[in-house]
Design an enzyme around this catalytic site. Structure first.
Site, PDB file in Angstrom:
ATOM      1  N   ARG A 254       0.835  -1.207   0.000  1.00 42.32           N
ATOM      2  CA  ARG A 254       0.000   0.000   0.000  1.00 42.32           C
ATOM      3  C   ARG A 254       0.870   1.258   0.000  1.00 42.32           C
ATOM      4  O   ARG A 254       0.554   2.250  -0.649  1.00 42.32           O
ATOM      5  CB  ARG A 254      -0.900  -0.024   1.249  1.00 42.32           C
ATOM      6  CG  ARG A 254      -1.694   1.253   1.454  1.00 42.32           C
ATOM      7  CD  ARG A 254      -2.518   1.161   2.713  1.00 42.32           C
ATOM      8  NE  ARG A 254      -3.364   2.311   2.902  1.00 42.32           N
ATOM      9  CZ  ARG A 254      -4.343   2.372   3.806  1.00 42.32           C
ATOM     10  NH1 ARG A 254      -4.583   1.333   4.583  1.00 42.32           N
ATOM     11  NH2 ARG A 254      -5.079   3.441   3.929  1.00 42.32           N
TER      12      ARG A 254
ATOM     13  N   ASN B  72     -10.603  -4.204  -1.628  1.00 40.28           N
ATOM     14  CA  ASN B  72     -10.444  -3.143  -2.625  1.00 40.28           C
ATOM     15  C   ASN B  72      -9.503  -3.544  -3.758  1.00 40.28           C
ATOM     16  O   ASN B  72      -8.651  -4.394  -3.557  1.00 40.28           O
ATOM     17  CB  ASN B  72      -9.883  -1.889  -1.932  1.00 40.28           C
ATOM     18  CG  ASN B  72     -10.976  -1.094  -1.254  1.00 40.28           C
ATOM     19  OD1 ASN B  72     -12.063  -0.955  -1.794  1.00 40.28           O
ATOM     20  ND2 ASN B  72     -10.681  -0.584  -0.065  1.00 40.28           N
TER      21      ASN B  72
ATOM     22  N   CYS C 124     -18.963  -1.609   0.525  1.00 37.07           N
ATOM     23  CA  CYS C 124     -18.104  -0.521   0.999  1.00 37.07           C
ATOM     24  C   CYS C 124     -18.853   0.177   2.128  1.00 37.07           C
ATOM     25  O   CYS C 124     -20.081   0.187   2.135  1.00 37.07           O
ATOM     26  CB  CYS C 124     -17.836   0.453  -0.144  1.00 37.07           C
ATOM     27  SG  CYS C 124     -16.942   1.929   0.361  1.00 37.07           S
TER      28      CYS C 124
ATOM     29  N   HIS D 251     -16.203   4.254  -4.462  1.00 37.09           N
ATOM     30  CA  HIS D 251     -15.267   5.354  -4.205  1.00 37.09           C
ATOM     31  C   HIS D 251     -15.354   6.454  -5.273  1.00 37.09           C
ATOM     32  O   HIS D 251     -14.366   7.140  -5.546  1.00 37.09           O
ATOM     33  CB  HIS D 251     -13.821   4.833  -4.050  1.00 37.09           C
ATOM     34  CG  HIS D 251     -13.631   4.013  -2.794  1.00 37.09           C
ATOM     35  ND1 HIS D 251     -12.410   3.572  -2.364  1.00 37.09           N
ATOM     36  CD2 HIS D 251     -14.533   3.561  -1.885  1.00 37.09           C
ATOM     37  CE1 HIS D 251     -12.559   2.885  -1.238  1.00 37.09           C
ATOM     38  NE2 HIS D 251     -13.845   2.854  -0.934  1.00 37.09           N
TER      39      HIS D 251
ATOM     40  N   TYR E 255     -13.792  10.567  -1.432  1.00 40.78           N
ATOM     41  CA  TYR E 255     -12.894  10.135  -2.513  1.00 40.78           C
ATOM     42  C   TYR E 255     -12.942  11.085  -3.712  1.00 40.78           C
ATOM     43  O   TYR E 255     -12.032  11.085  -4.539  1.00 40.78           O
ATOM     44  CB  TYR E 255     -13.210   8.697  -2.945  1.00 40.78           C
ATOM     45  CG  TYR E 255     -12.706   7.683  -1.929  1.00 40.78           C
ATOM     46  CD1 TYR E 255     -11.421   7.172  -2.013  1.00 40.78           C
ATOM     47  CD2 TYR E 255     -13.504   7.270  -0.875  1.00 40.78           C
ATOM     48  CE1 TYR E 255     -10.948   6.269  -1.084  1.00 40.78           C
ATOM     49  CE2 TYR E 255     -13.045   6.366   0.070  1.00 40.78           C
ATOM     50  CZ  TYR E 255     -11.760   5.871  -0.042  1.00 40.78           C
ATOM     51  OH  TYR E 255     -11.287   4.985   0.894  1.00 40.78           O
TER      52      TYR E 255
HETATM   53  C1  G6P Z   1     -12.884   3.315   3.953  1.00 46.98           C
HETATM   54  C2  G6P Z   1     -13.099   2.708   2.613  1.00 46.98           C
HETATM   55  C3  G6P Z   1     -12.452   1.352   2.563  1.00 46.98           C
HETATM   56  C4  G6P Z   1     -10.986   1.485   2.881  1.00 46.98           C
HETATM   57  C5  G6P Z   1     -10.803   2.167   4.214  1.00 46.98           C
HETATM   58  C6  G6P Z   1      -9.346   2.493   4.454  1.00 46.98           C
HETATM   59  O1  G6P Z   1     -13.498   2.514   4.892  1.00 46.98           O
HETATM   60  O2  G6P Z   1     -14.451   2.553   2.296  1.00 46.98           O
HETATM   61  O3  G6P Z   1     -12.646   0.820   1.293  1.00 46.98           O
HETATM   62  O4  G6P Z   1     -10.370   0.215   2.935  1.00 46.98           O
HETATM   63  O5  G6P Z   1     -11.509   3.373   4.258  1.00 46.98           O
HETATM   64  O6  G6P Z   1      -9.149   2.691   5.815  1.00 46.98           O
HETATM   65  P1  G6P Z   1      -7.681   2.711   6.404  1.00 46.98           P
HETATM   66  O7  G6P Z   1      -7.855   2.873   7.865  1.00 46.98           O
HETATM   67  O8  G6P Z   1      -7.011   1.424   6.018  1.00 46.98           O
HETATM   68  O9  G6P Z   1      -7.004   3.893   5.774  1.00 46.98           O
HETATM   69 MN    MN Z   2     -14.626   1.366   0.520  1.00 44.99          MN
END
Ligand code: G6P
Ligand code: MN
Length: 422
Positions: free
Chosen positions: A90, A144, A164, A194, A241
């Site tokens: 990531r 995702n 989501c 998103h 997003y």
């Molecule tokens: C939101 C999105 C998810 C994503 C997450 C990331 O919930 O809908 O798709 O995975 O944010 O969260 P994080 O804490 O990993 O940045």
């Molecule tokens: Mn999401």
């Protein structure tokens, strides 16, 4: 009822378990299986899960395993919540595009493409195992990029729905502003995963969004992380997003010096795993709220309960926002595209509700990104740096030849260990 979570060693699992415990009438799980190849995560998360369920007297048996086939066998539903390459991969998604002046994000733009390339083959492989050992199971995909992964699953003939938490999160926040229970707020949420806009917020038949935009603009701006002035101008509530589009250059400037989200999340995860390993803890830790997945558990339990046909459980909404085949919902997209819209969830699957025509401002972007998703999936399935380059040219946040060419080479090189074809 047997529920299997692939990626069960995720630090998010206690979030889901919290929902299972609270909404047990809606989803009577008798066996919960956590599948994960990483024993160092699975052990503490499994132990925490057992304590959380024991605390409320939940009868489900909890099984932890690294064996996917055994874990999914005869499951009624399988939740996919995995992250190929972990936070390290990531971090590359979030930093490498910045070198070309493009936004660094794990699901949007070039980073989202890299994630799709890593993830689609793994998920399809898992889905084959599920099809062999639990042919009637529903696959709920939280992995995702949800739009592309869901499309891959549906194209391969699986019984899948993409999920989501953005919509339920916004619904909860709007309900709090209006001081009404969340289930009475019906969002006119539409777009792609998103890439959505809330164009109405009905409570008992009245659209309260105009009133919210007039009276609670700072709160709505905070929810969307976009300037109030833009919301006031558009008269809709874009998801956060959309900031990566409407404020692209400003976000890139900020990202150049900011700590990558992956590093923050990795630190939170280490602390969460320590908390889970401590036998004194048996409730969802507050630190979990620092993750983006707020209300994920509610969304997941609602969707699973509606798919598995929990008869008449009051807390299960008939219409829920999900990632489903377009099938005419947006007439300008092919039927096989995957869109994120309110859908009536039945035991035979989700049926998208009619959506009022998208205004050109939104339809244009949806069409553009949906075409990118099709090319991204093609690159993920068939591989090749040239297909990656084509998908990047199709993405509105890349689009130009020079960054598309450079990023295609660099993203493939950086992700080689996770790409079956590279
Ligand atoms: C939101 C999105 C998810 C994503 C997450 C990331 O919930 O809908 O798709 O995975 O944010 O969260 P994080 O804490 O990993 O940045
Ligand atoms: Mn999401």
């Amino acid at each position: 009822m047997k529920l299997t979570v692939v990626g069960g060693g995720s630090t998010y699992t206690p979030e889901l378990v919290d929902g299972l415990a609270r909404m047990r009438a809606a989803l009577p799980v008798t066996e919960l299986v956590l599948v994960d190849p990483d024993e160092d995560r699975l052990a503490p998360v499994g132990a925490m899960t057992r304590r959380m369920l024991a605390r409320v007297g939940h009868p489900a048996r909890v099984v932890t395993t690294g064996d996917t086939a055994a874990g999914v066998a005869d499951a009624d539903a399988v939740v996919l919540q995995l992250r190929v390459g972990g936070q390290a991969a990531r971090r590359v998604d979030e930093t490498l595009p910045l070198l070309c002046g493009c936004v660094g994000q794990e699901t949007t733009g070039a980073g989202g493409l890299a994630k799709a390339l890593r993830t689609v083959p793994v998920v399809l492989d898992l889905a084959d195992t599920i099809a062999r050992h639990a042919p009637d199971a529903w696959i709920v995909d939280f992995t995702n990029p949800v739009g592309i992964v869901t499309r891959a699953l549906l194209d391969a003939g699986h019984r899948a729905v993409g999920l989501c938490n953005v919509a339920i999160h916004v619904q909860r926040r709007i309900a709090a502003l209006l001081d009404v229970p969340p289930h009475r707020v019906e969002l006119g949420h539409a777009g792609l995963n998103h890439l959505t806009w809330v164009r109405s917020a009905h409570v008992d038949g009245t659209d309260r969004l105009p009133e919210l935009l007039d009276e609670h603009l700072p709160a709505l701006a905070e929810i969307s992380t976009l300037p109030g002035d833009l919301l006031h101008h558009l008269r809709v509530l874009p998801s956060s997003y959309l900031g990566y589009y409407y404020e692209h250059d400003r976000i890139v400037d900020r990202q150049r010096t900011a700590r990558p989200r992956a590093d923050h999340v990795a630190a939170v995860e280490r602390e969460l795993l320590e908390l889970y390993a401590d036998p004194a803890n048996d409730t969802r830790p507050e630190r979990l709220s620092e993750r983006g997945g707020a209300f994920y558990s509610e969304a997941a339990v609602h969707l699973l309960a509606a798919l598995l046909g929990a008869p008449g459980a009051v807390e299960v909404p008939a219409v829920q926002v999900a990632n489903v085949r377009n099938n005419g919902t947006f007439p300008f997209l092919p039927d096989h595209a995957v869109v994120e819209v309110p859908a009536r969830i039945t035991s035979k699957g989700p049926l998208p509700e009619p959506v009022p025509p998208l205004e050109p401002l939104y339809a244009g972007l949806v069409a553009h990104v949906s075409a990118y998703e099709e090319l991204a999936l093609d690159a993920a399935l068939r591989g090749g740096v040239e297909r990656v380059r084509t998908a990047l040219l199709a993405h509105p946040l890349v689009g130009q030849d020079d960054p598309a060419d450079r990023l295609a080479a660099d993203l493939v090189a950086a992700n080689r260990a996770h790409l079956p074809w590279a």
